[in-house]
Design an enzyme around this catalytic site. Sequence first.
Site, PDB file in Angstrom:
ATOM      1  N   ARG A  29      -2.405  13.801 -67.729  1.00  0.00           N
ATOM      2  CA  ARG A  29      -2.344  13.941 -66.271  1.00  0.00           C
ATOM      3  C   ARG A  29      -3.175  12.802 -65.684  1.00  0.00           C
ATOM      4  O   ARG A  29      -4.272  12.975 -65.182  1.00  0.00           O
ATOM      5  CB  ARG A  29      -2.897  15.301 -65.815  1.00  0.00           C
ATOM      6  CG  ARG A  29      -2.045  16.485 -66.235  1.00  0.00           C
ATOM      7  CD  ARG A  29      -0.820  16.768 -65.374  1.00  0.00           C
ATOM      8  NE  ARG A  29       0.352  15.955 -65.574  1.00  0.00           N
ATOM      9  CZ  ARG A  29       1.591  16.359 -65.293  1.00  0.00           C
ATOM     10  NH1 ARG A  29       1.823  17.572 -64.853  1.00  0.00           N
ATOM     11  NH2 ARG A  29       2.613  15.547 -65.433  1.00  0.00           N
ATOM     12  N   TYR A  36      27.233  39.075 -59.674  1.00  0.00           N
ATOM     13  CA  TYR A  36      27.153  37.759 -59.026  1.00  0.00           C
ATOM     14  C   TYR A  36      26.549  37.904 -57.632  1.00  0.00           C
ATOM     15  O   TYR A  36      25.767  37.071 -57.187  1.00  0.00           O
ATOM     16  CB  TYR A  36      28.546  37.120 -58.925  1.00  0.00           C
ATOM     17  CG  TYR A  36      28.481  35.705 -58.408  1.00  0.00           C
ATOM     18  CD1 TYR A  36      28.390  34.637 -59.295  1.00  0.00           C
ATOM     19  CD2 TYR A  36      28.469  35.441 -57.043  1.00  0.00           C
ATOM     20  CE1 TYR A  36      28.282  33.337 -58.837  1.00  0.00           C
ATOM     21  CE2 TYR A  36      28.361  34.144 -56.571  1.00  0.00           C
ATOM     22  CZ  TYR A  36      28.275  33.088 -57.471  1.00  0.00           C
ATOM     23  OH  TYR A  36      28.158  31.812 -57.012  1.00  0.00           O
ATOM     24  N   PHE A  94       6.677  10.245 -67.072  1.00  0.00           N
ATOM     25  CA  PHE A  94       5.866  10.905 -68.107  1.00  0.00           C
ATOM     26  C   PHE A  94       6.689  11.838 -68.987  1.00  0.00           C
ATOM     27  O   PHE A  94       6.333  12.109 -70.116  1.00  0.00           O
ATOM     28  CB  PHE A  94       4.698  11.678 -67.473  1.00  0.00           C
ATOM     29  CG  PHE A  94       5.108  12.782 -66.537  1.00  0.00           C
ATOM     30  CD1 PHE A  94       5.308  12.537 -65.198  1.00  0.00           C
ATOM     31  CD2 PHE A  94       5.295  14.078 -67.009  1.00  0.00           C
ATOM     32  CE1 PHE A  94       5.691  13.559 -64.338  1.00  0.00           C
ATOM     33  CE2 PHE A  94       5.664  15.104 -66.159  1.00  0.00           C
ATOM     34  CZ  PHE A  94       5.875  14.839 -64.816  1.00  0.00           C
ATOM     35  N   PHE A 134       1.574  17.609 -56.343  1.00  0.00           N
ATOM     36  CA  PHE A 134       2.005  17.858 -57.714  1.00  0.00           C
ATOM     37  C   PHE A 134       3.142  16.868 -58.003  1.00  0.00           C
ATOM     38  O   PHE A 134       3.810  16.411 -57.066  1.00  0.00           O
ATOM     39  CB  PHE A 134       2.438  19.318 -57.913  1.00  0.00           C
ATOM     40  CG  PHE A 134       2.856  19.576 -59.333  1.00  0.00           C
ATOM     41  CD1 PHE A 134       1.922  19.505 -60.344  1.00  0.00           C
ATOM     42  CD2 PHE A 134       4.180  19.815 -59.664  1.00  0.00           C
ATOM     43  CE1 PHE A 134       2.301  19.669 -61.681  1.00  0.00           C
ATOM     44  CE2 PHE A 134       4.565  19.987 -60.989  1.00  0.00           C
ATOM     45  CZ  PHE A 134       3.621  19.912 -61.999  1.00  0.00           C
ATOM     46  N   THR A 135       3.364  16.551 -59.268  1.00  0.00           N
ATOM     47  CA  THR A 135       4.327  15.482 -59.611  1.00  0.00           C
ATOM     48  C   THR A 135       5.709  15.712 -58.991  1.00  0.00           C
ATOM     49  O   THR A 135       6.267  14.815 -58.347  1.00  0.00           O
ATOM     50  CB  THR A 135       4.492  15.371 -61.144  1.00  0.00           C
ATOM     51  OG1 THR A 135       4.774  16.675 -61.663  1.00  0.00           O
ATOM     52  CG2 THR A 135       3.240  14.829 -61.807  1.00  0.00           C
ATOM     53  N   LYS A 157       4.680  30.533 -63.903  1.00  0.00           N
ATOM     54  CA  LYS A 157       3.246  30.635 -64.199  1.00  0.00           C
ATOM     55  C   LYS A 157       2.776  32.076 -63.974  1.00  0.00           C
ATOM     56  O   LYS A 157       2.765  32.879 -64.886  1.00  0.00           O
ATOM     57  CB  LYS A 157       2.480  29.638 -63.336  1.00  0.00           C
ATOM     58  CG  LYS A 157       2.777  28.202 -63.761  1.00  0.00           C
ATOM     59  CD  LYS A 157       2.201  27.183 -62.820  1.00  0.00           C
ATOM     60  CE  LYS A 157       2.513  25.785 -63.280  1.00  0.00           C
ATOM     61  NZ  LYS A 157       1.449  25.131 -64.041  1.00  0.00           N
ATOM     62  N   ASP A 175       1.990  26.255 -51.623  1.00  0.00           N
ATOM     63  CA  ASP A 175       2.540  26.258 -52.977  1.00  0.00           C
ATOM     64  C   ASP A 175       1.696  27.258 -53.755  1.00  0.00           C
ATOM     65  O   ASP A 175       0.547  26.977 -54.121  1.00  0.00           O
ATOM     66  CB  ASP A 175       2.455  24.851 -53.597  1.00  0.00           C
ATOM     67  CG  ASP A 175       2.980  24.813 -55.039  1.00  0.00           C
ATOM     68  OD1 ASP A 175       2.992  25.882 -55.689  1.00  0.00           O
ATOM     69  OD2 ASP A 175       3.355  23.730 -55.512  1.00  0.00           O
TER      70      ASP A 175
HETATM   71  N1  F0G Z   1       3.976  23.276 -57.955  1.00  0.00           N
HETATM   72  C1  F0G Z   1       2.955  23.377 -58.812  1.00  0.00           C
HETATM   73  C2  F0G Z   1       1.564  23.510 -58.292  1.00  0.00           C
HETATM   74  C3  F0G Z   1       3.199  23.339 -60.185  1.00  0.00           C
HETATM   75  O1  F0G Z   1       2.166  23.421 -61.030  1.00  0.00           O
HETATM   76  C4  F0G Z   1       4.520  23.196 -60.647  1.00  0.00           C
HETATM   77  C5  F0G Z   1       4.825  23.117 -62.064  1.00  0.00           C
HETATM   78  C6  F0G Z   1       5.559  23.103 -59.704  1.00  0.00           C
HETATM   79  C7  F0G Z   1       5.237  23.149 -58.366  1.00  0.00           C
HETATM   80  C8  F0G Z   1       6.977  22.949 -60.132  1.00  0.00           C
HETATM   81  O2  F0G Z   1       7.431  24.135 -60.629  1.00  0.00           O
HETATM   82  O3  F0G Z   1       8.002  23.598 -63.020  1.00  0.00           O
HETATM   83  O4  F0G Z   1       8.849  25.690 -61.920  1.00  0.00           O
HETATM   84  O5  F0G Z   1       9.740  23.489 -61.272  1.00  0.00           O
HETATM   85  N2  F0G Z   1       3.974  22.916 -62.969  1.00  0.00           N
HETATM   86  C9  F0G Z   1       4.231  22.867 -64.405  1.00  0.00           C
HETATM   87  C10 F0G Z   1       2.994  22.439 -65.136  1.00  0.00           C
HETATM   88  C11 F0G Z   1       5.415  22.065 -64.774  1.00  0.00           C
HETATM   89  O6  F0G Z   1       3.093  22.206 -66.349  1.00  0.00           O
HETATM   90  O7  F0G Z   1       1.907  22.374 -64.562  1.00  0.00           O
HETATM   91  P1  F0G Z   1       8.563  24.218 -61.779  1.00  0.00           P
END
Ligand code: F0G
Length: 480
Positions: free
Chosen positions: A388, A79, A454, A131-132, A265, A222
Amino acid sequence: MSIRLSSGKEIPIEMHKARMVQKISLIPVDERLKAIGEAGYNTFLLKTKDIFLDMLTDSGVNAMSDNQFAAMIKTDDAYAGSMTFYEFADAVEDVLGYKHVMNTHQGRAAEHLLAKVFIKSGDVVPTNYHFTTTRAHIELAGAQVLEIYYDEALKTESTNPFKGCIDPQKLKNVIEKYSKDKVAFVRLEATTNLIGGQPFSMKNMKEIRQICSENGLMLVLDGSLICENAYLISQREKGYENKTVAEIVKEMCGIVDLFYMSGRKNTSVRGGCIATNNKELFDKIRPWLPVYEGFYTYGGMSMREVGAMAVGVREMVDPSVAGCAVEQIKYFVNRLAETGIPVVTPPGGLACHLDAMKFLPHIPQSQYPAGALAAALYIASGIRSMERGTISVDRDKEGKEIMADIELTRIALPRRVYTVSHMEYAIDRINWLYKHRDLVKGLKFVFEPPVLRFFDGRLEAVANWGKDVTEAFKKEIGNC
Ligand code: F0G
């Protein structure tokens, strides 16, 4: 990596061999029509048993290496104080050059912590592109995202090698308009996800650093796709032709104050992290880690994933890993462009992106052309892609629809998973669909969640067009 054949043709080449595989199957088009209907025409809601090639995302679905699996078995499960965490911290210091690091359960958890600690209501966050999940966290903290790209960024067909840059003049204008006290931080996203995986240049990064330093602003990277951005810098930027991906990654990390990433990623595991050399910034975030994520030495991740991430951080700068998706995307995009398919150029990282407004010009943006194209591609091929476009943008506070800048259907290339023959199949079915594009109509929401709609929203096909695409496919290709 890519390799030149004796004919002169260049193809992406896998610098790994498959030693464990997962069987996939292609259900007949009739069943695909049924599956997408049950999924509310939203590819997120499909089940993988109904999917042939899962090109929804490159997140959490890359093939891990033998050494990563081995590290998972050797993990020190504790832990608190796990030596596996310290192996990860050593890898971060060696590869990224940061002395301070904490894990988070994924990238958006890092965004949550940054928003909690650094953003006040009424602030602004200038960025090359949102990013979303980033936008959701910034807006939930009461701040506003300002996108300050060069105009070229939104031109889907372009020869500009660095469409992911921030326009320095626009950053100066933001500082003047809002005053530097209102700028929570400046955010650079490596290979900007939502505008087609487009990189920024090192030159631009340095210019932005300069402006931030002159104004006492924090620069945040990022780095979820940092290796692809670095690989593209080595291929496209003068002065970087002879630098390794590892050298470029380290140089990029040295420019910013704070780094975070989704580890799903580049490192091919399920986790994330925040890292910096600025102890003061680190110490502001650290107390919140056990509140939202977990103890300091696991941060919401399983220790096994931390172990695999320690290896993944070292492996991600190997050009055969960093360039794996980039070279496949280049092949995919160039083959589609040759056949006249409207696709985002130049090829970037992450995915091949179809320009849905050009592919389906008869569908108004209010009927979500990129979502319709993702659904139609699934019917015609069993390939799962991702919308997208406008569906990926939530409504404003008054409930008014916000039209996306561009409507893209993203066909992602997870690392070390698919092959050239898979891409050839995709190219063939995309071409078939393009010839029958008039059959595809729009979508309308039947269930719309209030945030990140989405993911879970359900839609239906205007005039039941899915049936028309299915009938045409069966007549010409068969029920396959
Ligand atoms: N920033 C970027 C540029 C991303 O592409 C993503 C996630 C995140 C932050 C968030 O990270 O998913 O680990 O919480 N992109 C995925 C995609 C979901 O399908 O492009 P996460």
